[in-house]
Design a protein around this motif. Structure first.
Motif, mmCIF file in Angstrom:
data_model
loop_
_atom_site.group_PDB
_atom_site.id
_atom_site.type_symbol
_atom_site.label_atom_id
_atom_site.label_comp_id
_atom_site.label_asym_id
_atom_site.label_seq_id
_atom_site.Cartn_x
_atom_site.Cartn_y
_atom_site.Cartn_z
ATOM 1 N N ARG A 70 0.935 -1.009 0.049
ATOM 2 C CA ARG A 70 0.030 -0.166 0.169
ATOM 3 C C ARG A 70 0.773 1.259 0.022
ATOM 4 N N MET A 71 2.142 1.171 -0.315
ATOM 5 C CA MET A 71 3.146 2.145 -0.577
ATOM 6 C C MET A 71 2.533 3.331 -1.557
ATOM 7 N N SER A 72 2.918 4.433 -1.341
ATOM 8 C CA SER A 72 2.587 5.617 -2.411
ATOM 9 C C SER A 72 3.363 5.322 -3.506
ATOM 10 N N LYS A 73 3.089 5.884 -4.595
ATOM 11 C CA LYS A 73 3.783 5.782 -5.788
ATOM 12 C C LYS A 73 5.007 6.368 -5.872
ATOM 13 N N ARG A 74 5.163 7.318 -4.911
ATOM 14 C CA ARG A 74 6.456 7.985 -4.579
ATOM 15 C C ARG A 74 7.424 7.007 -3.943
ATOM 16 N N GLN A 75 6.785 6.392 -2.831
ATOM 17 C CA GLN A 75 7.749 5.759 -2.221
ATOM 18 C C GLN A 75 8.235 4.430 -2.914
ATOM 19 N N ARG A 76 6.892 3.694 -3.753
ATOM 20 C CA ARG A 76 7.568 2.637 -4.495
ATOM 21 C C ARG A 76 8.625 3.195 -5.385
ATOM 22 N N GLU A 134 -5.052 9.548 -8.757
ATOM 23 C CA GLU A 134 -5.762 9.722 -7.509
ATOM 24 C C GLU A 134 -5.172 10.682 -6.519
ATOM 25 N N GLU A 135 -3.822 10.601 -6.427
ATOM 26 C CA GLU A 135 -3.024 11.759 -5.576
ATOM 27 C C GLU A 135 -3.300 12.946 -5.994
ATOM 28 N N ALA A 177 -6.798 14.213 -5.564
ATOM 29 C CA ALA A 177 -7.121 14.753 -3.938
ATOM 30 C C ALA A 177 -6.310 16.003 -3.732
ATOM 31 N N LEU A 178 -5.237 16.249 -4.543
ATOM 32 C CA LEU A 178 -4.730 17.723 -4.052
ATOM 33 C C LEU A 178 -5.322 18.787 -4.810
ATOM 34 N N ARG A 179 -6.577 18.791 -5.430
ATOM 35 C CA ARG A 179 -6.960 19.802 -6.222
ATOM 36 C C ARG A 179 -7.207 21.327 -5.672
#
Ligand code: HC3
Length: 480
Positions: A85-91, A251-252, A255-257
């Motif tokens: 479930r890591m974020s894209k950036r973490q992955r 989605e990230e 969510a930041l819109r």
């Protein structure tokens, strides 16, 4: 990422062989168990020395307090998200680290039994145009995706992404003046690895020829990929490549819109000097291009092309793909783009002093958004933009054309499946708009270079200069 891949990275606590990501950190089974036990409420550890005991494989059982301290410092937490479930950036960051370790392993192997390295040989057309490309190819790839995280302390940045806004501070500190000699990532023999290459400055200075574009099949015999691939498989593979290299998940961004630059923040950008803002944007653009390079490398068939052709396709197509990707980060409701961690309108870029270009880029994003492409369609369209056999300086056009045909089939396939075949024509129209935008970009760069030659020469990321070219390249491109 498969567990086996992560295991190339040693345990972050004691250096033993790791067994995966546990409590948010790559650890061995021993440290995983130790951390689990330490979370029991009855456990209280204390250090009888100065709370700075070394923790390695041999000493890890000597001081539980210091071992726990190191676990926490490395980011272990009971609540840590599971790896899946890591974020894209973490992955991405983890992926980069795995690659670094692999590279080191390969380098060590190379040092034992050095193999002749394929070198970039400039073609007739490119010779002299791009001196940065004319270098020996790295033994393996020295490109890392985690330049996005330069401000994070090294011990945590592998897992915890920085917010985009933080990354720019370090990126802005980018200076290339002392770079030319010391920054070469290889020793005089061309083989020794220099760890300085992992600094943000160094990463931004990696020439394309060292970005792991080594042909998959160095002997030059044509590999059947992707011809042997089922079209459905090819679509899946390109979509996955796009997803894995797209810098931010849709989605990230959605969510930041609500995160929009304030008046004061915009003013800070507008008060920058022209050359300061150009340098800033050049760094951000170069970051984005590096993700595109990684995307290209994962398109089936790309790495089977000759190295010079891979470079030629990237030189002419990577900016276009950045602009396609920009549409994912664009909010049509208020005409803003996600930039430096927040949404920005054209006014934020005022101090670039190329309002017509920025307006055209935003209009393009608007019009691409209007097509309401799915992520899969964006992925296939991006691949189509990159694999273009009409690009200048290709050595083996037929081979590029073969891969291109496959990508075209894949795009048609998903449009047919989505019952949106009418999009194909509209997408081809976008291709010509992209070309005009890039010509305008090059013209702007030429103008800027005349005003600020020193800024371009000594402060811009070498990859930017390499991609957007010397004056001769600029003239050549502008007349295409
Ligand atoms: C605004 C930007 C183009 C779009 C770039 C995007 C939003 C693209 C999608 C990536 O995933 C994230 C991203 C990062 C950087 C964004 C670029 C920064 C500057 C560039 C403008 C077109 C300005 C051109 C800069 C110049 C003139 C120095 O070359």
């Amino acid at each position: 990422m498969m567990r086996a891949q992560i295991e190339v990275i040693p345990c972050k606590i004691c250096g033993d062989k790791s067994s995966g990501v546990h409590y948010g950190v790559i650890t061995c089974e021993g440290c995983k168990g130790f951390f689990r036990r330490s979370q029991s409420s009855s456990v209280q550890y204390s250090c009888s020395r100065q709370s700075n005991c070394p923790i390695d494989r041999a000493s890890r059982n000597r001081c539980q307090s210091c071992r726990l301290k190191k676990c926490v410092a490395q980011g272990m937490s009971r609540d840590a998200v599971k790896f899946g479930r890591m974020s894209k950036r973490q992955r991405d960051s983890l992926f980069a680290e795995v690659e670094r370790h692999r590279q080191q392993q390969r380098l060590q192997a190379n040092q034992v039994d050095p193999q002749p390295l394929p070198a970039y040989r400039p073609s007739k057309e490119s010779r002299g145009h791009s001196p940065h490309l004319i270098q020996p190819l790295a033994p393996t790839y020295s490109y890392s995706l985690d330049q996005e995280l330069p401000n994070c302390p090294p011990e945590v940045h592998s897992y915890l992404g920085c917010v985009a806004g933080e990354a720019q501070n370090a990126a802005l500190g980018y200076r290339s003046s002392q770079r030319s000699v010391e920054n070469s990532s290889f020793s005089a023999t061309g083989r020794g690895f220099d760890s300085r290459r992992s600094t943000p400055e160094a990463i931004l200075s990696i020439p394309i020829s060292e970005m792991g574009l080594r042909p998959f099949d160095p002997e030059g015999s044509f590999c059947p990929y992707p011809t042997s691939m089922h079209i459905e498989e090819l679509c899946t593979s390109i979509v996955r490549s796009h997803r894995e290299t797209s810098q931010y998940r849709l989605e990230e961004i959605q969510a930041l819109r609500w995160k929009i630059f304030s008046r004061e923040e915009i003013h800070v950008y507008q008060s920058k000097s022209v050359d300061g803002m150009w340098q800033h944007c050049a760094v951000r653009l170069t970051d984005a291009v590096q993700y595109v390079v990684e995307f290209a490398k994962r398109i089936p068939g790309f790495r089977q092309l000759g190295q010079n052709d891979q470079i030629a396709l990237l030189k002419s197509g990577s900016m276009e793909v950045v602009l396609v990707r920009m549409s994912r980060m664009f909010n049509t409701e208020n005409s803003t783009v996600f930039f430096d961690g927040k949404f920005a309108g054209t006014e934020l870029f005022r101090s670039l002093a190329c309002g017509d270009f920025i307006a055209a880029v935003f209009d393009f994003a608007h019009s691409l958004c209007a097509l309401r492409l799915t992520e899969q369609q964006v992925a296939l369209f991006s691949a189509l933009v990159l694999i273009n056999s009409d690009r200048p300086c290709l050595e083996d056009r037929d081979r590029v054309l073969r891969v291109r045909k496959e990508v075209e089939m894949a795009l048609s396939h998903i449009l047919h499946r989505d019952n949106q075949e009418s999009l194909l024509h509209k997408l081809y129209q976008k291709v010509s708009q992209l070309k005009s935008l890039c010509v305008l970009h090059i013209e702007k760069l030429r103008w800027f270079r005349q005003q600020y030659p020193l800024t371009v020469n000594s402060l811009f990321p070498p990859l930017y200069k390499e991609l957007f070219g010397s004056d001769t390249d600029i003239q050549a491109m502008a007349t295409l």
